[in-house]
Design a protein around this motif. Structure first.
Motif, PDB file in Angstrom:
ATOM      1  N   VAL A   1      -7.764 -11.096  -4.089  1.00 18.74           N
ATOM      2  CA  VAL A   1      -6.795 -12.140  -3.709  1.00 18.74           C
ATOM      3  C   VAL A   1      -7.042 -13.401  -4.536  1.00 18.74           C
ATOM      4  N   TYR A   2      -8.315 -13.772  -4.683  1.00 16.72           N
ATOM      5  CA  TYR A   2      -8.641 -14.950  -5.499  1.00 16.72           C
ATOM      6  C   TYR A   2      -8.166 -14.754  -6.934  1.00 16.72           C
ATOM      7  N   TRP A   3      -8.422 -13.590  -7.507  1.00 13.16           N
ATOM      8  CA  TRP A   3      -8.091 -13.365  -8.916  1.00 13.16           C
ATOM      9  C   TRP A   3      -6.576 -13.353  -9.141  1.00 13.16           C
ATOM     10  N   ILE A   4      -5.838 -12.774  -8.185  1.00 16.36           N
ATOM     11  CA  ILE A   4      -4.369 -12.796  -8.286  1.00 16.36           C
ATOM     12  C   ILE A   4      -3.864 -14.235  -8.226  1.00 16.36           C
ATOM     13  N   ALA A   5      -4.375 -15.007  -7.264  1.00 12.20           N
ATOM     14  CA  ALA A   5      -3.952 -16.404  -7.134  1.00 12.20           C
ATOM     15  C   ALA A   5      -4.318 -17.186  -8.384  1.00 12.20           C
ATOM     16  N   ASN A   6      -5.511 -16.934  -8.913  1.00 12.51           N
ATOM     17  CA  ASN A   6      -5.957 -17.627 -10.122  1.00 12.51           C
ATOM     18  C   ASN A   6      -5.027 -17.308 -11.298  1.00 12.51           C
ATOM     19  N   ASN A   7      -4.694 -16.034 -11.470  1.00 15.65           N
ATOM     20  CA  ASN A   7      -3.800 -15.648 -12.573  1.00 15.65           C
ATOM     21  C   ASN A   7      -2.411 -16.246 -12.416  1.00 15.65           C
ATOM     22  N   THR A   8      -1.916 -16.236 -11.197  1.00 14.67           N
ATOM     23  CA  THR A   8      -0.572 -16.767 -10.942  1.00 14.67           C
ATOM     24  C   THR A   8      -0.509 -18.268 -11.242  1.00 14.67           C
ATOM     25  N   ILE A   9      -1.522 -19.004 -10.767  1.00 15.45           N
ATOM     26  CA  ILE A   9      -1.553 -20.448 -11.023  1.00 15.45           C
ATOM     27  C   ILE A   9      -1.725 -20.724 -12.521  1.00 15.45           C
ATOM     28  N   THR A  10      -2.588 -19.943 -13.166  1.00 16.04           N
ATOM     29  CA  THR A  10      -2.809 -20.119 -14.609  1.00 16.04           C
ATOM     30  C   THR A  10      -1.518 -19.871 -15.383  1.00 16.04           C
ATOM     31  N   PHE A  11      -0.806 -18.802 -15.035  1.00 16.08           N
ATOM     32  CA  PHE A  11       0.468 -18.501 -15.700  1.00 16.08           C
ATOM     33  C   PHE A  11       1.451 -19.657 -15.537  1.00 16.08           C
ATOM     34  N   THR A  12       1.543 -20.183 -14.321  1.00 13.33           N
ATOM     35  CA  THR A  12       2.487 -21.277 -14.057  1.00 13.33           C
ATOM     36  C   THR A  12       2.109 -22.516 -14.841  1.00 13.33           C
ATOM     37  N   GLN A  13       0.813 -22.882 -14.801  1.00  8.45           N
ATOM     38  CA  GLN A  13       0.362 -24.050 -15.543  1.00  8.45           C
ATOM     39  C   GLN A  13       0.637 -23.895 -17.040  1.00  8.45           C
ATOM     40  N   GLN A  14       0.248 -22.756 -17.564  1.00  5.62           N
ATOM     41  CA  GLN A  14       0.384 -22.536 -19.000  1.00  5.62           C
ATOM     42  C   GLN A  14       1.853 -22.535 -19.428  1.00  5.62           C
ATOM     43  N   TYR A  15       2.703 -21.918 -18.630  1.00  2.00           N
ATOM     44  CA  TYR A  15       4.135 -21.857 -18.948  1.00  2.00           C
ATOM     45  C   TYR A  15       4.726 -23.266 -19.000  1.00  2.00           C
ATOM     46  N   LEU A  16       4.413 -24.085 -17.989  1.00  2.00           N
ATOM     47  CA  LEU A  16       4.976 -25.439 -17.932  1.00  2.00           C
ATOM     48  C   LEU A  16       4.425 -26.321 -19.051  1.00  2.00           C
ATOM     49  N   ILE A  17       3.142 -26.183 -19.361  1.00  2.00           N
ATOM     50  CA  ILE A  17       2.546 -26.999 -20.423  1.00  2.00           C
ATOM     51  C   ILE A  17       3.123 -26.605 -21.776  1.00  2.00           C
ATOM     52  N   MET A  18       3.324 -25.314 -21.997  1.00  2.00           N
ATOM     53  CA  MET A  18       3.914 -24.858 -23.256  1.00  2.00           C
ATOM     54  C   MET A  18       5.326 -25.432 -23.435  1.00  2.00           C
ATOM     55  N   ARG A  19       6.088 -25.429 -22.368  1.00  5.74           N
ATOM     56  CA  ARG A  19       7.444 -25.990 -22.455  1.00  5.74           C
ATOM     57  C   ARG A  19       7.383 -27.495 -22.719  1.00  5.74           C
ATOM     58  N   SER A  20       6.385 -28.169 -22.124  1.00  5.42           N
ATOM     59  CA  SER A  20       6.266 -29.609 -22.345  1.00  5.42           C
ATOM     60  C   SER A  20       5.895 -29.945 -23.791  1.00  5.42           C
ATOM     61  N   GLN A  21       5.309 -28.955 -24.507  1.00  6.20           N
ATOM     62  CA  GLN A  21       4.918 -29.157 -25.898  1.00  6.20           C
ATOM     63  C   GLN A  21       6.010 -28.705 -26.871  1.00  6.20           C
ATOM     64  N   GLY A  22       7.166 -28.361 -26.338  1.00  2.25           N
ATOM     65  CA  GLY A  22       8.282 -27.980 -27.184  1.00  2.25           C
ATOM     66  C   GLY A  22       8.380 -26.500 -27.467  1.00  2.25           C
ATOM     67  N   TYR A  23       7.432 -25.721 -26.962  1.00  2.00           N
ATOM     68  CA  TYR A  23       7.498 -24.266 -27.156  1.00  2.00           C
ATOM     69  C   TYR A  23       8.075 -23.647 -25.891  1.00  2.00           C
ATOM     70  N   LYS A  24       9.125 -22.856 -26.042  1.00  2.00           N
ATOM     71  CA  LYS A  24       9.801 -22.271 -24.894  1.00  2.00           C
ATOM     72  C   LYS A  24       9.525 -20.769 -24.845  1.00  2.00           C
ATOM     73  N   PRO A  25       8.464 -20.392 -24.133  1.00  2.00           N
ATOM     74  CA  PRO A  25       8.134 -18.967 -24.058  1.00  2.00           C
ATOM     75  C   PRO A  25       9.173 -18.195 -23.261  1.00  2.00           C
ATOM     76  N   ASP A  26       9.617 -17.097 -23.821  1.00  3.46           N
ATOM     77  CA  ASP A  26      10.568 -16.210 -23.144  1.00  3.46           C
ATOM     78  C   ASP A  26       9.835 -14.884 -22.929  1.00  3.46           C
ATOM     79  N   VAL A  27       9.052 -14.837 -21.844  1.00  3.27           N
ATOM     80  CA  VAL A  27       8.148 -13.707 -21.629  1.00  3.27           C
ATOM     81  C   VAL A  27       8.894 -12.388 -21.634  1.00  3.27           C
ATOM     82  N   PHE A  28       9.880 -12.260 -20.778  1.00  5.40           N
ATOM     83  CA  PHE A  28      10.585 -10.990 -20.661  1.00  5.40           C
ATOM     84  C   PHE A  28      11.481 -10.727 -21.859  1.00  5.40           C
TER      85      PHE A  28
END
Length: 603
Positions: A560-587
Motif C-alpha cells: 500500500v505504501y509503495w503504490i501510494a508513493n508511486n502514485t504521488i511521485t507520478f503526479t508530482q513529476q507530471y505536474l512539474i514537467m508541465r510547469s517546465q514546458g514539457y507536456k508528457p503524453d503518457v498514453f
C-alpha cells in the motif's frame, strides 16, 4: 539470432535471476503454525527428568521442577484475572506458568483462540517464571523454597490489579518465607519475596528470578529482519538468536553453556518472540547478575537474575522485589514502563540498524493512526508526509528529468552518428549535458533516499504489533500479512483463500495490490528518460512487472505504501514537467511506440 532477440533473452534471464535472488534473501515470512504436540521434556516412567540444577546455591540458584508433569498441572492454583490477562499461579513452586493475552487472538477470525504466552510443565510448550532464594552460608538447600515447594495461599484468592495475593511457607527450622504477587492493568507483575529468621543463627541467601522455556518455539519466523530469542540490557542492548544461545561459553561450576553479566545496575534480561516478550527486571540501582543458559540434555532455555546475597540475623527479616514483564510488545505500554524507570525498555522492540528512521517513522504512523483510526489510510497519510519532506529534492530531480526528456531526440541523433563507437557517444552526451546544463545524476538522489525509508517502513510493518491484524478495507483485514486476494478467489469476491504465501501458486496468481503496484511503477517509468542502450531499455521495461511479483508476497501494508508513493511521485513529476514546458503524453507516447513497432514488424 539477431542482437535484439539476444538482448531480450538476456533481459528476461536477468529479471528472473533477480526474482530468485530476492526470494532467497527476502523470503516471505512463514505463517503461524499450530504446535505439533511434541514436548521437550524427557520422561522416565511417571516422573519427568527436568532437573537442571539440583542445588540452589548462589552460583547455581536454578532448580527446575522435578515433579511429574501431572502433579505440576494438577497442583492447586491461584487465578489471575485482569482486563488484559487470564491465567494462574501454581502453588507448587509458586510459578507463574499459565497466562493468556485477552486482547490478542491467533488469527483474524473472531472465534480464534486467544494467544497463550505461558504454559506449565506437562503442556505442549512449557514456558514459565519462577522465583526463590539461593542458599548460602549457614543455610542448606532444602531450607529455602524451590520449584517444588508447596506454598500456602495466606492472603487473597484471585490476583487482580487492585488485589495482590500472598503465599507462605515455613521450613520448620526457623525460617518463614512469604511471597506477594501484584499485577498492574497491563503486563507487569511485581513479586516481593521476604524471609523472617526465627531461628538462633544467621542465615545467608540470595533472591533470584527465572524464566524457563522448554525447546525453541515451534512458530519461529526465522526471518533475518526479525530478532527472536534472548534480549539483554546491560550497558547496551544485546540480542542473541535462538540458535546462538547454545554457543555461550561453558560455565565451569555448572558445566552448562552460560552467558553471565556480573553486577549490572538498571539492566534486564528476557526472552522475546515476534510480538510477545517475558522479561526479568531487577530493582533499579541494585547490583544484579543476569545469566542466560541452555541445558542440552533437557533442551531447556533459561534466563535468570540473582540479586545480592543478604545475611539475616536471628529475629530479623529481609525483603526483595523483582518485576516481571509478560505480555505484548506494545509501543505505548513499553514506553510507559520506561518512563517509570525501566532503562531503555523501548529498545526491546526490534528497531533494527535504521533505528534512527524506524523509531520516528513508527511514531508518526502511530500518531496518524490515533487521529485517523485506520492503519491503511494512516500508511497513505505517512506517504504524503514523507513525499512532502522530500519534495525540494524531488523538484530538482523532476526538473532535471524533464530536461532529459527534451534532450531525447538529440541523444538519438548522437547515437546514430556515433554508431558502435561508445566513447564517441559518451563524449557527445557529456558535451550535450554541459551545454544544456543538465545533471543526469540529479534524478538518483530521491531514489537513494527512498531505499532506507522503504526498508525502515518494511521493518516497522513487519515487527511492530500495532500492525498485526490491522484492518484497512474490504478483504484487507491484516496489513502485516500478504495480499489475501488473487485470481483464484476473484480478487477477494469469493470466500476461498489465496494461495499459501511463498508458494509457486502465490507467485503466479498474485493479488490486486501487486497488480496496482506494477501498473503504478509502469506509469511512473513512462515519465523518465529512456536509457540509450537497448539492453538497458528492455531491463527497465521489465522492472515494473518483476517488482510486481517480487513484492507480491510482502506485507500488504508495505505494498500500500509503495503504490501510494508511486502514485504521488507520478503526479508530482507530471505536474512539474508541465510547469517546465514539457507536456508528457503518457498514453499517446505508448500508442506511438506501438504503431512504430507494428510498422517495423510488417516491413
Amino acid at each position: 539470432m539477431d542482437d535484439q532477440n539476444k538482448n531480450l533473452i538476456l533481459a528476461t534471464a536477468l529479471s528472473f535471476a533477480v526474482i530468485l535472488v530476492w526470494f532467497v534473501l527476502f523470503p516471505p515470512p512463514e505463517p503461524d503454525t499450530p504446535i505439533d504436540g511434541t514436548s521437550a521434556v524427557q520422561t522416565t516412567g511417571s516422573t519427568a527428568d527436568t532437573t537442571v540444577a539440583t542445588t540452589p546455591s548462589v552460583d547455581a540458584p536454578v532448580a527446575v521442577p522435578t515433579q511429574a508433569p501431572k502433579a505440576l498441572v494438577e497442583a492447586p492454583r491461584a487465578s489471575i484475572e485482569t482486563p488484559r490477562l487470564t491465567g494462574s499461579i501454581s502453588l507448587l513452586g509458586g510459578r507463574i506458568d499459565e497466562l493468556k493475552l485477552n486482547d490478542y487472538r491467533e488469527t483474524t477470525e473472531p472465534d480464534a483462540d486467544i494467544v497463550t504466552l505461558l504454559a506449565p510443565v506437562g503442556s505442549e510448550d512449557p514456558y514459565y517464571a519462577l522465583f526463590g532464594w539461593a542458599a548460602s552460608t549457614g543455610v542448606t538447600p532444602d531450607a529455602v523454597p524451590g520449584p517444588d515447594t508447596e506454598w500456602t495461599l495466606s492472603d487473597g484468592d484471585v490476583l487482580r490489579p487492585d488485589a495482590p495475593i500472598t503465599l507462605s511457607w515455613d521450613n520448620g527450622a526457623g525460617l518463614v518465607f512469604n511471597r506477594t504477587y501484584e499485577v498492574d492493568a497491563d503486563f507487569m507483575f511485581t513479586v516481593t519475596q521476604s524471609v523472617q529468621n526465627n531461628g538462633s543463627a544467621d542465615a545467608s541467601m540470595a533472591p533470584y528470578g527465572i524464566l524457563a522455556r522448554h525447546g525453541e518455539p515451534d512458530n519461529l519466523k526465522g526471518f533475518f529482519v526479525l530478532h527472536e530469542g534472548l534480549v539483554t540490557m546491560t550497558d547496551e542492548l544485546t540480542e542473541t538468536d535462538w540458535d546462538n544461545i547454545p554457543d555461550f561459553d561453558v560455565h565451569p561450576k555448572e558445566g552448562v553453556p552460560a552467558e553471565r553479566n556480573e553486577d549490572i545496575q538498571n539492566g534486564w534480561i528476557g526472552i522475546t518472540d515476534h510480538y510477545w516478550m517475558t522479561t526479568l527486571i531487577p530493582p533499579a540501582d541494585t547490583n544484579a547478575r543476569l545469566t542466560a543458559k541452555y541445558y542440552p540434555r533437557t533442551d531447556i532455555y533459561q534466563t535468570e537474575t540473582v540479586m545480592p546475597k543478604v545475611t539475616i540475623a536471628p529475629g530479623a527479616s529481609a525483603t526483595n522485589t523483582l518485576r516481571v514483564f509478560a505480555g505484548a510488545k506494545e509501543w505505548e505500554t513499553i514506553r510507559e514502563y520506561q518512563s517509570e524507570g525501566v532503562t531503555s525498555f523501548i529498545d526491546s522492540i526490534d528497531w533494527g540498524w535504521f533505528f534512527f528512521l524506524t523509531k520516528p517513522i513508527f511514531w508518526l504512523l502511530h500518531e496518524l493512526n490515533k487521529l485517523i483510526g485506520n492503519m491503511g489510510w494512516s500508511i497513505i497519510g505517512l506517504t504524503l508526509i514523507i513525499k512532502a519532506v522530500l519534495f525540494p529534492l524531488a523538484y530538482k530531480s523532476y526538473v532535471s528529468m524533464a530536461k532529459m526528456k527534451e534532450l531525447q531526440p538529440q541523444m538519438e541523433k548522437l547515437k546514430e552518428a556515433a554508431g558502435d563507437d561508445r566513447q564517441k557517444m559518451q563524449q557527445g552526451m557529456m558535451e550535450l549535458y554541459k551545454k544544456e546544463k543538465v545533471n543526469p545524476a540529479a534524478g538518483c538522489l530521491p531514489i537513494l533516499l527512498q531505499i532506507p525509508i522503504f526498508f525502515s517502513l518494511y521493518k516497522v510493518i513487519f515487527v511492530t504489533i500495532e500492525l498485526r491484524h490491522a484492518p484497512w478495507l474490504g478483504p484487507f483485514q491484516d496489513l502485516s500479512a500478504p495480499d489475501p486476494t488473487s485470481l483464484l478467489n476473484l480478487f477477494g469476491l469469493l470466500p476461498n483463500g489465496a494461495p499459501e504465501p511463498g508458494s509457486i501458486m502465490a507467485l503466479v496468481f498474485i493479488g490486486i495490490l501487486p497488480l496496482l503496484l506494477g501498473i503504478s511503477m509502469w506509469l511512473q517509468q513512462k515519465l523518465n528518460p529512456a536509457p540509450t542502450d537497448p539492453t538497458q531499455q528492455m531491463i527497465f521495461a521489465w522492472m515494473p512487472w518483476v517488482f510486481m511479483f517480487m513484492l507480491g508476497g510482502f506485507a500488504s501494508g508495505l505494498v500500500v505504501y509503495w503504490i501510494a508513493n508511486n502514485t504521488i511521485t507520478f503526479t508530482q513529476q507530471y505536474l512539474i514537467m508541465r510547469s517546465q514546458g514539457y507536456k508528457p503524453d503518457v498514453f499517446g507516447n505508448i500508442m506511438k511506440s506501438f504503431r512504430r513497432k507494428t510498422e517495423t514488424d510488417s516491413k
